[in-house]
Design a protein around this motif. Structure first.
Motif, PDB file in Angstrom:
ATOM      1  N   VAL A  47     -51.622   9.587  -3.086  1.00 21.91           N
ATOM      2  CA  VAL A  47     -52.647   9.935  -4.071  1.00 21.91           C
ATOM      3  C   VAL A  47     -53.596  10.983  -3.507  1.00 21.91           C
ATOM      4  N   LEU A  48     -54.083  10.742  -2.288  1.00 21.96           N
ATOM      5  CA  LEU A  48     -55.036  11.686  -1.699  1.00 21.96           C
ATOM      6  C   LEU A  48     -54.338  12.781  -0.898  1.00 21.96           C
ATOM      7  N   HIS A  49     -53.003  12.632  -0.717  1.00 21.93           N
ATOM      8  CA  HIS A  49     -52.198  13.636  -0.018  1.00 21.93           C
ATOM      9  C   HIS A  49     -52.692  13.935   1.373  1.00 21.93           C
ATOM     10  N   TRP A  50     -53.108  12.881   2.084  1.00 21.13           N
ATOM     11  CA  TRP A  50     -53.437  13.084   3.495  1.00 21.13           C
ATOM     12  C   TRP A  50     -52.138  13.282   4.251  1.00 21.13           C
ATOM     13  N   PRO A  51     -52.216  13.921   5.426  1.00 19.82           N
ATOM     14  CA  PRO A  51     -51.012  13.949   6.259  1.00 19.82           C
ATOM     15  C   PRO A  51     -50.587  12.521   6.606  1.00 19.82           C
ATOM     16  N   LEU A  52     -49.280  12.311   6.747  1.00 14.92           N
ATOM     17  CA  LEU A  52     -48.760  10.948   6.833  1.00 14.92           C
ATOM     18  C   LEU A  52     -49.415  10.132   7.939  1.00 14.92           C
ATOM     19  N   TRP A  53     -49.505  10.701   9.134  1.00 16.00           N
ATOM     20  CA  TRP A  53     -50.032   9.898  10.236  1.00 16.00           C
ATOM     21  C   TRP A  53     -51.478   9.504   9.988  1.00 16.00           C
ATOM     22  N   GLY A  54     -52.241  10.478   9.485  1.00 12.48           N
ATOM     23  CA  GLY A  54     -53.646  10.176   9.168  1.00 12.48           C
ATOM     24  C   GLY A  54     -53.739   9.087   8.120  1.00 12.48           C
ATOM     25  N   ALA A  55     -52.845   9.173   7.138  1.00 13.22           N
ATOM     26  CA  ALA A  55     -52.867   8.209   6.042  1.00 13.22           C
ATOM     27  C   ALA A  55     -52.555   6.809   6.552  1.00 13.22           C
TER      28      ALA A  55
END
Lengths: 436, 332, 326
Positions: free
Chosen positions: A199-207
């Motif tokens: 939804v927020l399209h953070w980078p995967l690791w950050g998410a």
């Protein structure tokens, strides 16, 4: 056993989908008779028939060869444009119905069970035979190769289960609570990962890191807003357990409210598998998942054995009044345990979302009983017991599919759980209790 | 039946209970329990290790010893609440080892508990009625038809009210047992045990937590049991009381019977003095085993280390980092 | 917003087969937990066994409908035995986990393809109504008034269910006023104390598990009578709803489970009508009608928590006679 198996195509998983019952038969009869008479129907002169509908990903497949063999009768058809087929047979009895996998589109196989099934026309005049199709490469694997594959899968599953089980076990040890909302804490991690990544399209690791942090916060919030006030109120343990059931329903349906009943994939789910050795193939996600589980579990073990709070946690599990009497701030330790348990559960949820694969509102509830099973197997309230119990449960669930249909693979684990209670109620690593 | 209405009873001591010298394991003239080679281990700790023990009939026997001496564990074993590692015992001529607790009770050997087990959400009268044996209405099918058990129920109620009156609990008969004071609950538990018309009454610390005003009355009830022909075995810490009412005293320490004899003699026994004032005289063993919440002193730690060294079991004793700012007693 | 139909739909839940079925199961749970202190989290399995026992007896073995009911009850008795032997000697929390696990095993076995020819796997069973309907004493037609207007089959199911419920309630009342009930309540308080008084605690717990289980099975039968048997109904949530009903009404009471079931279903019925209506007419912005329908389950969870924390004795329970002992 292994000899006969290695010679044959895999027959470990039966994969027929049989729809019986008057309503359904009538329904299918109608739709079958509506199709034009082509090579998709043979033997229409007979009173009894097999029929089915070959679909992949809800799209009908045309030209797939189905054959029926038995009682001295043989027939073969190709599916129609709508995927339907029908083979009439002269008499009641058992026939072998085979789907020719060569005629399936490239990359599609019979995913569950065998392409060749025994089907019987007994009471009714017809039998519907359907196949579960899935993505994959058709290979004929030996029993040992399959075992190796299941063992690796089981280990992966067991490790992620262990993350949830160790947390739940720490909670049980320090508070005495069998937390029925633990499954929802697992789902929470996965849902948060979905929110940050998709939804927020953070980078995967950050998410994913953010999801675990949110899970920890969730644990803190639950402890502050609910569990701690209940401890203060001195409410009995059975009552608190039922409160956790209420909480489980509450949170579960809140998930349903917001994300609906569908399944969502995290980025990178379902990626290609890399063959490691033999038939054992793992995706990068699988490997990372196992590595993360091992590292985190080691870290938790180190925390329990070496740090002051970790030791205090074990001391409380061992004997709360002794721990309190020796000056441990029980309340503070319990709060930390809740935070840790929630973070571990959240992480388990993310890994579970990759393993299943998919995020669903009730995904945590699906493994709650396996988590409980792991805890009981290892001995209630011992974190290391839960770890070992979880790995055993994980292996058991996956390996048992060599012999039992995959739709009852959890049954094996649950039966073992009850059997362990019967034979050794204190679990594998638990101690006998002192009475009086 | 009524003996508590008179002036405080002067205990009539039973004597001549044993045969030969009063040493541990001495034979009795008329034993009600004969136990042999009873052991029970918890981890590395041998909680009970009794070679031979006989409990005299129609007498009041006290079981004494420091905390953690194995008295309650022996109680649990004899009554079928715990299973021994080894051992056999005979109660009233019947082999009792391996017999489940409820059957032990049916044979006439009833017990009370250290932590009183009044059934809090039942009324006092219901508690009493529960004690009665062989009730027809306790069968699931017979229970549905009241005429089958009504008459017996009335008899039981009459007997219950009679005993309650003796224990001065008759005015409380319709109260929930949970509303009674600690001492009253002890009385109720004893009264309830009498409802089963036992041969041997086993009382685990009947005086613990009882308000002094009730102590005298409890003592009289115990003496009264003997008058009525029952045998009594009780665990007690209060030496004054033991001396006052016991006919025979069995002393346990570290799981073993270290001395036996009439109260006056036993109190002089060097083994007893040693047991009470032994090397760990300051240590409450209940704290060490975790049974009792207590302060962890350096002596306790020493002892725990000793046990650890012997058993290989690891105990964690965390010293407080700082004094906790907020301590919550209700946290469990 | 059609308040007339909303209220009418809500009122019809008063005597719906679901309400009666849940009341029966909750009454069984009252015997287990309220009187016996047994933490049975597997009530859904007892209901499933009743429903499947009934349907399979008729469809596969061609038994008459009343024999199907007996088979369902026997199945739950056998299940109680299998479940109780290993677990009734164990601690309460073990029983909780074992019963919920056993219930899942039962549900998965009814769902799996393996026994498809008998259970029809995930699609469930239907069309077993002929025998029961043939026994209907009511002549064909539509009876009743207002929201309670049903045809002869609708009435037959309801009246039969209410009779079962009445008999079950009478049995519970008879049992609990007797010495048998006294022993059971004693076990709830402290089983060691009862054991020390010479009662075979295990046997009493087992009997209680069976009696309550049979009521659960009857609940399953009533649930199956008007419609079909579908395995996805018998999930753990069903058990938790029964618990909510029991605790709402009062666990250690005869009429609590009945009152609880009525309140539960009337409120659920009301919300299922009013929430989507409110959402579709714009009174609940940011909420789709599906979400509005989900909202009532969220409220069930919340209600369960609040009852247990603030009124654990339920509506009919005595404040002093709290049902939670430890």
């Amino acid at each position: 056993m292994s000899l006969t198996h290695s010679a044959h195509a895999p027959r470990h998983k039966r994969t027929l989908l049989l729809f019986l019952g008057f309503l359904f038969a009538a329904l299918v009869l109608q739709s079958v008779s509506a199709t034009s008479a082509r090579a998709d129907e043979v033997g229409t002169e007979y009173d009894f028939y097999f029929a089915g509908n070959v679909k992949y990903d809800s799209e009908p497949l045309e030209g797939v060869t189905i054959s029926v063999d038995g009682n001295g009768y043989e027939a073969e058809v190709d599916t129609a444009a709508d995927g339907k087929w029908k083979i009439g047979v002269p008499e009641k009895g058992t026939y072998t119905v085979t789907l020719d996998e060569e005629t399936l589109p490239k990359g599609v196989i019979v995913a569950e069970g065998s392409a060749s099934v025994e089907a019987e026309i007994k009471l009714t005049s017809s039998k519907i035979v359907n196949y579960f199709l899935g993505e994959g490469v058709r290979v004929t694997t030996s029993f040992w190769d399959q075992l190796a594959e299941r063992l690796v899968n089981g280990l992966n599953f067991g490790l992620l289960l262990a993350l949830a089980a160790v947390g739940a076990s720490l909670v049980f040890g320090t508070t005495g609570l069998s937390n029925f909302a633990h499954g929802e804490m697992v789902t929470f991690g996965a849902v948060m990962a979905y929110v940050f990544a998709n939804v927020l399209h953070w980078p995967l690791w950050g998410a994913l890191v953010a999801a675990v942090i949110m899970s920890a916060l969730f644990g803190f919030t639950l402890d502050t807003a609910l569990w701690r006030p209940l401890r203060r109120k001195g409410i009995g343990i059975v009552q608190v357990m039922i409160v956790s059931i209420g909480l489980s329903l509450l949170i579960r349906y809140i998930f349903l409210y917001f994300i609906g009943g569908g399944t969502y994939q995290l980025p990178g789910a379902g990626e290609a598998r890399i063959t490691l050795f033999g038939t054992v193939a793992l995706s990068v996600t699988d490997m990372v998942s196992m590595a993360v589980s091992v590292v985190v579990l080691l870290a938790v073990a180190w925390w329990l054995l070496r740090t002051r709070t970790g030791k205090a946690t074990r001391a409380i599990s061992d004997n709360p009044s002794l721990a309190a009497a020796s000056g441990i701030d029980v309340d503070r330790v319990i709060r930390i345990v809740w935070i840790l348990a929630a973070a571990l559960a959240g992480l388990a949820g993310i890994l579970w979302a990759y393993f299943r694969p998919g995020i669903k509102w009730d995904m945590g509830t699906q493994i709650l009983l396996l988590v409980f099973g792991a805890i009981v197997l290892g001995g209630l309230g011992t974190a290391f017991g839960a770890l070992i119990g979880a790995i055993i449960v994980g292996l058991l669930v996956e390996v048992s599919t060599l012999w039992i249909p995959s739709d009852i693979k959890y049954v094996g684990a649950l039966v073992v759980l009850i059997a362990v209670l019967l034979v050794k109620p204190q679990g594998l690593l638990g101690r006998k209790e002192r009475i009086g | 039946m009524s003996s508590s209405n008179a002036a405080p009873l002067k205990p009539v001591k039973s004597t001549g209970l044993h045969i030969g010298d009063a040493a541990p394991g001495v034979a009795k003239v008329d034993p009600i329990i004969i136990a042999d080679n009873v052991t029970r281990q918890f981890g590395g700790l041998k909680a009970v290790d009794v070679e031979h023990l006989e409990i005299p009939r129609n007498a009041i026997t006290a079981l004494i010893g420091p905390n953690g001496a194995g008295k309650t564990t022996l109680f649990n074993l004899l009554t079928g609440f715990d299973k021994p590692d080894t051992g056999t015992w005979v109660f009233d001529g019947k082999q009792l080892n391996g017999v489940p607790a409820f059957k032990v009770a049916r044979m006439g050997q009833v017990r009370t508990f250290q932590l009183t087990k009044a059934l809090g959400l039942l009324t006092v009268l219901e508690n009493m009625k529960l004690g009665s044996q062989k009730q027809k209405g306790e069968g699931i099918f017979a229970s549905l038809i009241k005429p089958l058990w009504n008459k017996q129920e009335e008899e039981i109620e009459e007997r219950a009210l009679d005993i309650l009156a003796r224990f001065k609990l008759d005015t409380k008969k319709d109260d929930f047992a949970a509303s009674l004071s600690g001492g009253q609950r002890k009385l109720l538990e004893m009264a309830r045990a009498l409802m089963s018309q036992p041969k041997l009454v086993m009382l685990d610390e009947p005086m613990a937590g009882v308000n002094p005003a009730l102590t005298q009355s409890l003592l009289e009830h115990i003496l009264d049991l003997k008058v009525q022909g029952m045998s009594v075995l009780f665990v007690e810490h209060d030496m004054q009381m033991v001396r006052h009412i016991a006919d025979w005293v069995v002393v346990m320490a570290e799981g073993r019977v270290v001395a036996e004899g009439p109260p006056e003699d036993v109190m002089q026994n060097p083994a007893v003095i040693d047991a009470y004032l032994g090397s760990h005289q300051d240590v409450d063993l209940g704290v060490v085993t975790g049974r009792i919440a207590g302060e962890i002193t350096s002596e306790v730690e020493d002892l725990l280390e000793e046990i650890d060294a012997e058993t290989g079991v690891e105990h964690e004793i965390e010293q407080p980092p700082v004094v906790a700012p907020e301590k919550d007693e209700d946290s469990k | 917003m059609d308040w007339g139909s909303i209220l009418s739909n809500t009122a019809s839940w008063l005597i719906s087969p679901e309400t009666i079925a849940y009341a029966l199961a909750a009454l069984g749970l009252a015997v287990h937990f309220g009187y016996g202190g047994l933490l049975n989290f597997g009530m859904a399995a007892f209901m499933a066994l009743g429903a499947y026992g009934y349907a399979i007896s008729i469809l596969t073995f061609g038994l008459p409908w009343w024999a199907g009911i007996i088979v369902g009850c026997l199945a739950s008795v056998v299940f109680a035995l299998i479940l109780g032997i290993p677990t009734l000697r164990l601690r309460a929390d073990y029983l909780a986990i074992t019963t919920i696990a056993a219930a899942e095993i039962v549900r998965l076995l009814f769902t799996t393809q393996v026994f498809d020819s008998v259970t029809n796997s995930a699609d469930g069973l239907g069309n077993y109504h002929a025998g029961f309907r043939a026994a209907n004493p009511f002549p064909e037609g539509t009876y009743g008034f207002g929201p309670w207007t049903y045809n002869e089959n609708g009435w037959w199911v309801r009246i039969f269910g209410i009779c079962l419920l009445a008999v079950a309630a009478l049995l519970v009342w008879l049992l609990m006023r007797s010495p048998w009930g006294r022993v059971l309540k004693g076990i709830r308080e402290d089983e060691d104390a009862v054991r020390a008084l010479g009662k075979n605690v295990f046997a009493y717990k087992m009997q209680a598990l069976m009696v309550g289980g049979v009521f659960g099975a009857l609940g399953g039968v009533v649930f199956a009578l008007p419609s079909a048997v579908v395995p996805s109904v018998y999930v753990t949530s069903l058990t938790f709803f029964i618990w909510t009903i029991l605790l709402l009404g009062g666990a250690a009471t005869v009429f609590g489970p009945l009152l609880g079931a009525v309140i539960f279903w009337v409120i659920m019925g009301f919300l299922s009508n009013v929430l989507p209506a409110l959402a579709s007419s714009g009174f609940l912005p940011f909420m789709s009608t599906t979400q509005a329908a989900t909202l009532r389950y969220i409220l069930v969870g919340l209600a369960l928590m609040l009852i247990v924390i603030f009124r654990p004795q339920g509506i009919l329970g005595n404040k002093k006679e709290l049902t939670f002992v430890k």
